[in-house]
Design a protein around this motif. Sequence first.
Motif, PDB file in Angstrom:
ATOM      1  N   PRO A  57       0.772  -1.252   0.049  1.00  0.00           N
ATOM      2  CA  PRO A  57      -0.011   0.001   0.029  1.00  0.00           C
ATOM      3  C   PRO A  57       1.062   1.261  -0.151  1.00  0.00           C
ATOM      4  N   GLY A  58       0.464   2.328  -0.855  1.00  0.00           N
ATOM      5  CA  GLY A  58       1.167   3.551  -0.890  1.00  0.00           C
ATOM      6  C   GLY A  58       2.204   3.596  -1.703  1.00  0.00           C
ATOM      7  N   THR A  59       2.531   2.342  -2.614  1.00  0.00           N
ATOM      8  CA  THR A  59       3.381   2.500  -3.866  1.00  0.00           C
ATOM      9  C   THR A  59       2.800   3.243  -4.921  1.00  0.00           C
ATOM     10  N   VAL A  60       3.639   4.112  -5.503  1.00  0.00           N
ATOM     11  CA  VAL A  60       3.025   4.813  -6.806  1.00  0.00           C
ATOM     12  C   VAL A  60       4.099   4.721  -7.843  1.00  0.00           C
ATOM     13  N   ARG A  61       5.428   4.248  -7.759  1.00  0.00           N
ATOM     14  CA  ARG A  61       6.291   3.836  -8.640  1.00  0.00           C
ATOM     15  C   ARG A  61       7.134   2.562  -8.254  1.00  0.00           C
ATOM     16  N   VAL A  62       7.775   2.028  -9.252  1.00  0.00           N
ATOM     17  CA  VAL A  62       8.735   1.007  -9.058  1.00  0.00           C
ATOM     18  C   VAL A  62       9.989   1.263  -9.763  1.00  0.00           C
ATOM     19  N   ILE A  63      10.953   1.400  -9.132  1.00  0.00           N
ATOM     20  CA  ILE A  63      12.478   1.301  -9.529  1.00  0.00           C
ATOM     21  C   ILE A  63      12.865  -0.149  -9.900  1.00  0.00           C
ATOM     22  N   THR A  64      13.167  -0.255 -10.921  1.00  0.00           N
ATOM     23  CA  THR A  64      13.646  -1.677 -11.747  1.00  0.00           C
ATOM     24  C   THR A  64      15.152  -1.793 -12.139  1.00  0.00           C
ATOM     25  N   ALA A  65      15.824  -2.627 -11.822  1.00  0.00           N
ATOM     26  CA  ALA A  65      17.257  -2.885 -11.715  1.00  0.00           C
ATOM     27  C   ALA A  65      17.522  -4.109 -12.419  1.00  0.00           C
ATOM     28  N   ARG A  66      18.731  -3.924 -13.243  1.00  0.00           N
ATOM     29  CA  ARG A  66      19.249  -5.017 -13.893  1.00  0.00           C
ATOM     30  C   ARG A  66      20.577  -5.375 -13.288  1.00  0.00           C
ATOM     31  N   MET A  67      20.944  -6.705 -13.086  1.00  0.00           N
ATOM     32  CA  MET A  67      22.189  -7.097 -12.770  1.00  0.00           C
ATOM     33  C   MET A  67      22.707  -8.260 -13.712  1.00  0.00           C
ATOM     34  N   ASP A  68      23.757  -8.186 -14.468  1.00  0.00           N
ATOM     35  CA  ASP A  68      24.480  -9.205 -15.388  1.00  0.00           C
ATOM     36  C   ASP A  68      24.827 -10.211 -14.633  1.00  0.00           C
ATOM     37  N   TYR A  69      24.784 -11.592 -14.941  1.00  0.00           N
ATOM     38  CA  TYR A  69      25.336 -12.624 -14.162  1.00  0.00           C
ATOM     39  C   TYR A  69      26.394 -13.616 -14.875  1.00  0.00           C
ATOM     40  N   LEU A  70      26.546 -13.395 -16.252  1.00  0.00           N
ATOM     41  CA  LEU A  70      27.697 -14.095 -16.976  1.00  0.00           C
ATOM     42  C   LEU A  70      29.160 -14.100 -15.911  1.00  0.00           C
ATOM     43  N   PRO A  71      29.517 -15.282 -15.586  1.00  0.00           N
ATOM     44  CA  PRO A  71      30.718 -15.300 -14.754  1.00  0.00           C
ATOM     45  C   PRO A  71      31.614 -14.360 -15.502  1.00  0.00           C
ATOM     46  N   GLN A  72      32.588 -13.502 -14.600  1.00  0.00           N
ATOM     47  CA  GLN A  72      33.717 -12.837 -15.047  1.00  0.00           C
ATOM     48  C   GLN A  72      34.701 -13.264 -16.060  1.00  0.00           C
ATOM     49  N   ALA A  73      34.851 -14.718 -15.954  1.00  0.00           N
ATOM     50  CA  ALA A  73      35.844 -15.205 -16.750  1.00  0.00           C
ATOM     51  C   ALA A  73      35.300 -15.850 -18.115  1.00  0.00           C
ATOM     52  N   THR A  74      33.889 -15.816 -18.092  1.00  0.00           N
ATOM     53  CA  THR A  74      33.310 -16.106 -19.458  1.00  0.00           C
ATOM     54  C   THR A  74      33.772 -16.063 -20.558  1.00  0.00           C
ATOM     55  N   PRO A  75      34.598 -16.856 -21.473  1.00  0.00           N
ATOM     56  CA  PRO A  75      35.140 -16.768 -22.782  1.00  0.00           C
ATOM     57  C   PRO A  75      34.088 -16.463 -23.766  1.00  0.00           C
ATOM     58  N   GLU A  76      34.814 -15.757 -24.946  1.00  0.00           N
ATOM     59  CA  GLU A  76      33.784 -15.404 -25.919  1.00  0.00           C
ATOM     60  C   GLU A  76      33.380 -17.106 -26.621  1.00  0.00           C
ATOM     61  N   GLY A  77      32.306 -17.026 -27.296  1.00  0.00           N
ATOM     62  CA  GLY A  77      31.837 -18.477 -27.970  1.00  0.00           C
ATOM     63  C   GLY A  77      31.633 -19.209 -26.774  1.00  0.00           C
ATOM     64  N   TRP A  78      30.868 -18.652 -25.750  1.00  0.00           N
ATOM     65  CA  TRP A  78      30.310 -19.407 -24.535  1.00  0.00           C
ATOM     66  C   TRP A  78      29.173 -20.391 -24.695  1.00  0.00           C
ATOM     67  N   GLN A  79      28.558 -19.796 -25.658  1.00  0.00           N
ATOM     68  CA  GLN A  79      27.120 -20.688 -26.024  1.00  0.00           C
ATOM     69  C   GLN A  79      27.651 -22.033 -26.865  1.00  0.00           C
ATOM     70  N   THR A  80      28.689 -21.838 -27.644  1.00  0.00           N
ATOM     71  CA  THR A  80      29.338 -23.149 -28.303  1.00  0.00           C
ATOM     72  C   THR A  80      29.763 -24.095 -26.972  1.00  0.00           C
ATOM     73  N   ILE A  81      30.408 -23.537 -26.374  1.00  0.00           N
ATOM     74  CA  ILE A  81      30.845 -24.352 -24.986  1.00  0.00           C
ATOM     75  C   ILE A  81      29.812 -25.027 -24.354  1.00  0.00           C
ATOM     76  N   GLU A  82      28.501 -24.343 -24.161  1.00  0.00           N
ATOM     77  CA  GLU A  82      27.449 -24.849 -23.396  1.00  0.00           C
ATOM     78  C   GLU A  82      26.847 -25.858 -24.497  1.00  0.00           C
TER      79      GLU A  82
END
Length: 350
Positions: A57-82
């Motif tokens: 109750p009382g909510t008039v706006r919603v702040i939305t946030a995005r946080m990326d989750y690919l591990p920092q060491a993910t190599p290029e071509g990660w889809q092929t690896i998967e």
Amino acid sequence: MRVWASELGFSQIGVADVDLSSAEAGLLDWLARGFHGEMHYMAAHGLKRARPAELVPGTVRVITARMDYLPQATPEGWQTIEWDRMARPLDATVSVYARGRDYHKVLRARLQTLSDQLAAHLGPFGHRVFTDSAPVMEVELASRSGLGWRGKHTLLLSRDAGSTFFLGEIYVDLALPVTPPETAHCGACQSCMDVCPTQAIVGERQVDARRCISYLTIEHGGPIPLELRALMGNRIYGCDDCQLTCPWNKFAQRAQVPDFDARAVFDAPTLLQLWAWDEATFLRTMEGSPIRRIGFAKWQRNIAVALGNAWRTTGDEAISTALRQWLDRPPEGIDLELVGEHVRWALQQR
């Protein structure tokens, strides 16, 4: 606020209005068709999910946030690896998002810190933070606030980051300026619909959870439907196929925080290695992981299905030996009926 959010590891934030009335009919139709499966809480909350001011109750706006989750060491071509991992029957496939720390804990704490920083700057205000933890239409709010658009697989898509990110919300009683929505950019592409192993994407932006491997391996509590087991392959927790095939994920971003770096156990896990765990090992190894939430019985159920698929494909006698040993000496304190049924099915696959 954007600077504070970035310092906390968020990649993007927006602000949405709370009038989601245009989404109510679609939500009710999805529930009426039973697409939520055993997620009874979806129906229990009803339209409160589309009415933020009724949830907080009382909510008039919603702040939305995005946080990326690919591990920092993910190599290029990660889809092929998967894809390659899924093509090796004896390997175990765990959804990329679940290989690190439980995102609920990571986002919730950081959203609260962002709220505290706002309060220190603006003065006290009413708020509540959410991360996949309440009747919140996360994708709807995120799309309305410009974080992306709803893809045909129902996940949020961003031109800058694909879909490999988590969403969080702060319900506030402040009339903040809203950010404009993003337009859709899927065009005629339906790669996600075509690639789904169980054809769970039954229409554009419509998923029948009862067929979705993510639902089956995580939310579903009983036996996996017989007709879907062979289609699961070696996926034991979640499923990334619709994201791996999506062209927009060539722009997928690495996480800004180390929390989502993959644990060593997920570097190259095999089904037989994971099957050999007892419950104590499962609980210890999965401490702080989202996987711990499903419990040891469902974990073994999922692996048993994958072992059955691998037994059918490879004929590796080590699989049948491990399964028979389980039947001879089942672990204590586990749902023997649930897991045992899948073990016996697995042994019948060759």
